[in-house]
Structures are given as C-alpha cells and as structure tokens.
Design a protein around this motif. Sequence first.
Motif, PDB file in Angstrom:
ATOM      1  N   ALA A 100      65.755  23.599-107.834  1.00  0.00           N
ATOM      2  CA  ALA A 100      66.846  22.882-108.472  1.00  0.00           C
ATOM      3  C   ALA A 100      67.126  21.548-107.806  1.00  0.00           C
ATOM      4  N   ARG A 101      66.600  21.312-106.592  1.00  0.00           N
ATOM      5  CA  ARG A 101      66.798  20.039-105.906  1.00  0.00           C
ATOM      6  C   ARG A 101      65.666  19.048-106.180  1.00  0.00           C
ATOM      7  N   GLY A 102      64.609  19.517-106.837  1.00  0.00           N
ATOM      8  CA  GLY A 102      63.460  18.658-107.101  1.00  0.00           C
ATOM      9  C   GLY A 102      62.403  18.727-106.029  1.00  0.00           C
ATOM     10  N   THR A 126      64.689  16.119-116.461  1.00  0.00           N
ATOM     11  CA  THR A 126      64.759  17.535-116.823  1.00  0.00           C
ATOM     12  C   THR A 126      65.902  18.230-116.092  1.00  0.00           C
ATOM     13  N   LEU A 127      66.106  17.928-114.794  1.00  0.00           N
ATOM     14  CA  LEU A 127      67.214  18.523-114.041  1.00  0.00           C
ATOM     15  C   LEU A 127      68.561  18.163-114.651  1.00  0.00           C
ATOM     16  N   ARG A 128      68.605  17.096-115.439  1.00  0.00           N
ATOM     17  CA  ARG A 128      69.854  16.689-116.081  1.00  0.00           C
ATOM     18  C   ARG A 128      69.915  17.101-117.546  1.00  0.00           C
ATOM     19  N   GLY A 129      69.056  18.023-117.922  1.00  0.00           N
ATOM     20  CA  GLY A 129      69.092  18.571-119.274  1.00  0.00           C
ATOM     21  C   GLY A 129      68.452  17.703-120.324  1.00  0.00           C
ATOM     22  N   GLN A 130      67.626  16.735-119.920  1.00  0.00           N
ATOM     23  CA  GLN A 130      66.968  15.841-120.862  1.00  0.00           C
ATOM     24  C   GLN A 130      65.460  16.124-120.894  1.00  0.00           C
ATOM     25  N   TYR A 131      64.798  15.504-121.900  1.00  0.00           N
ATOM     26  CA  TYR A 131      63.342  15.644-121.966  1.00  0.00           C
ATOM     27  C   TYR A 131      62.734  14.739-120.904  1.00  0.00           C
TER      28      TYR A 131
END
Length: 476
Positions: A100-102, A126-131
């Motif tokens: 989750a931290r990348g 992606t971690l922010r809910g985007q493509y």
Amino acid sequence: MKIALRVLLGYFLIVALAALLLGNVFVQQVKPGVRQAMEDTLADTANVLAELATDDLLAGRIADGPFARRVQAMARRDLDARIWGQAKRHASYRVTVTDARGIVVFDSAGRDVGRDNSRWNDVYRTLRGQYGARSTRDDPDDEASTVMYVAAPIFAADGTIAGVLTVSKPNRSIQPFIERSQRTILHWGWVLLGSALLVGGLAAWWLSRQLAALRRYADAVARGERAQLPDAAGEFADLGRALESMRRQLEGKQYVEQYVHALTHELKSPLAAIRGAAELLEGPLPDPDRARFVASIGAQSRRMAGLVDRMLALAALEHREALDAPAPVDLAALARTVLEDAAARAQARGVTLHLHVAPSLPPLAGDALLLRQLLANLIDNAIDFSPAGGVVEVRLQVQPDGLRIEVGDRGPGIPDFALARVFERFYALPRPDGGARSSGLGLNFAAEIAKLHGGRVALGNREGGGAVASVELPAG
C-alpha cells in the motif's frame, strides 16, 4: 504540352497526393493502434492477476507463495508459438507487486524488490483509485527500449487498496507486427497507386486518341479534302456530330455562293448570243441569215442546258463523302466498253484508239458508272486534242499500291501557263481545229471521281509530243 499529358500529370498529382496523405495516416496510425491494443490486453491481464495475487499479498506470502511460483513458472514455459509469421518462445510479461506504500514486494524478474515505485504513474495513480499506466525507457538513450506498464489495485477485505499489481511488456516485442502491418500497407498502397496511374494513362490515351481523330478530321476539312467523321464515344461523338453539322452548313453556304457565281459567269456568254440573235430576228432578215440566227439560238440553248446538267452532276458528286456501295469493277472490260462508245466519234475525226491492258489486272473496288464517266471524259478530251491520223492510247497498269490508268494523245500538248489550271472548274483550252471550247468541267469532274475512289488525277505533257492524263486508284 498535349492535353493528354496535362490530364495525366494532373491525375497523377491528385492520386499521388491522395496516396501520400492516406499512406501517412495509415502508417502513422499502425503503431499507436497496436500499442493501444496491447495496453487493453495488459489492463485485462493486470486485473486478472491482481485477483489471483490477493490472497498471497494479504497473507504476507506474496514473495514465495503459490502466486509467485506460478508466475515464475510462466517465465520458464516454452510457448513454441508462431503469430503472423513471428516465432514466440517465451512470455514477455513482467509482473511486479507493491504494498500500500508503493514498495515493491514481488518482482517476477527478481530485480526491483524493495524499491519505492510510488512515484511512478502506474502505482501512484492506482493507489489513489485511478487508472494507472505509463510507458518508460529502460535505457534513457535508446528510444526503442520503452516498456509499457499497466497496473491494477489489489483490494483488502474492507475494500481499501492493499497493494498494486503491475504488468509490463517491452514495446519492442510488438515492433515486428507493427513493421509487418506497415509493409503490407505500403505494398498495397503502391499497387493501388500503380493501378490508378494505369487507369489514368489509359484514360489519357483514350482522350488523346479521340481528340487527335477530331483534329485530323478538322484539318482535312480545312484543306478541302473529303473527310469521314471519325468514330467517337460519349461527348466526343456529340462534338464530332456538331463539327460535321457546322462543316456541312458552312460548305453548303460557300458552295452555293461559288456555284451561283460560276454558273452566272458561264451563262453570260450564251445568253448574250441568244439575246443578240433574238433582237436581230425581230427585224426583216434574209432567209439564210434568219436560219443562221435560229441555229445559233438552238446551239447556245443546248450549250446552256448541257452546262447546267454538268454543273448539277458535278454538284452531286462533290457533295458525296464516300461511295455508297463500292463493288468489284473489271477495269479492262469497262475500258473496252468506253472505247467502243467513243469509236464512232474518233473515226469521224480520223483518230485511232488503242487499249493496252497489263496481265493479271486485279479488280477495282468502286462505282462502275462513275469510273466509266471518268474514262469517257479523259478519252473525249484526248480525241478533241488529237490531230487527224493521230492515236489515243489507253493503258491499264498494275502498281504496288493499286492501278494506274493512262490516256495519252499526240496533240499539241499543254502550254506551261495552263499546267497548274487544267483541273479548275470552267477552265478550257481552245481545240486545235478551231472548234468551240468545252464547258471546262470534264477534267474537274474526272478529278472528283478519282478523289471519291481514294485516288488522284494528273495531266502533263508526253515525251515525243502530246499530253497524257494519269489516274492512280487503289485496288480493291
């Protein structure tokens, strides 16, 4: 520059520009099109693998669990595939998983475990809910080393994002397919361009042929020749008919003017003689004078009637553009018939007629009646200019390109000043015996008949004295 060449060059320019624009559009769209298709496939694959990797990531065994073993086994698999002519032995996918931290917790290539990928677009978005997706060079100095990365989220049970799975694939792996598509497009583009140019060349040739035929027709008409309207199609046929109609109207108007002028000029002399004799007959005259003037009126009337008849026949002949129904003509038999008809007149003048026919004389395609008139005019002319005891010789000869007729006499010949005018309408030389001049239409009539048969007539002086008329006609 000829119009056909201008049309072809213009057509070529339009086709070439269109082909260039379309070719550039197609070729330039091949690479992005293929990459878009690959990105679509990577997005599907990333999401499938993200679902498969969820349990191992949440259980903390993503680096050595079943998922990791299966992905590493995939890298060792021999695909032995052949796709559109391209051999493919190994999968070119690379799979990485971050928490989750990348931070990279799994890398199928075993290179980047522990690296912080949170700054890269695929993980960051992606971690922010985007493509999340990106295309990055492996080697900053090599444009061909770009790799496409597409990420998918791994969700925890509560719906939060527990990590990111990224599938990457080198763009060079699809380069053979891009090049093959571009070659195919260029190949068929050249084929279509060549076909278009061939069609354009044929169209330009057809256009040039139609225009050239109409131009030759117009040139022949301008030279005063008998010209057959050429076969044409479409608008060219309409143009040809318009030209033919215009020619006929102009020729008809001009011919009528010339005809009336010539006929008026030639009728002045007999009309004046008739008028003078009629005025004298109104007063008292001795019977011998009265009989002489009456005979003069009769002779001049017959001369006028003959002149009008010959002019009408000549007018009908000059307006014919071609023979109506040419048929094989035995020229030797025709010449014998004409000589038999002229025998009495020749005997009365003390002239002998001789016919010389070449062996194996081929038939002549033409109008027997007109050819008979042609021979009769030439023979009558030769008899008129022959001295008493003279000989008129008619020779029928074979030439490589047709037949030749010669009618010769032993008269005084043709003066130099008259050589260029003997075929003019109404031009006549005085007869050696002092008789009245002819109408001056016989040789002109003969020339028109020869022209109608595709031949020509010439008149010149003969060696040893006299004149010779020669007619050259194509055999048929």
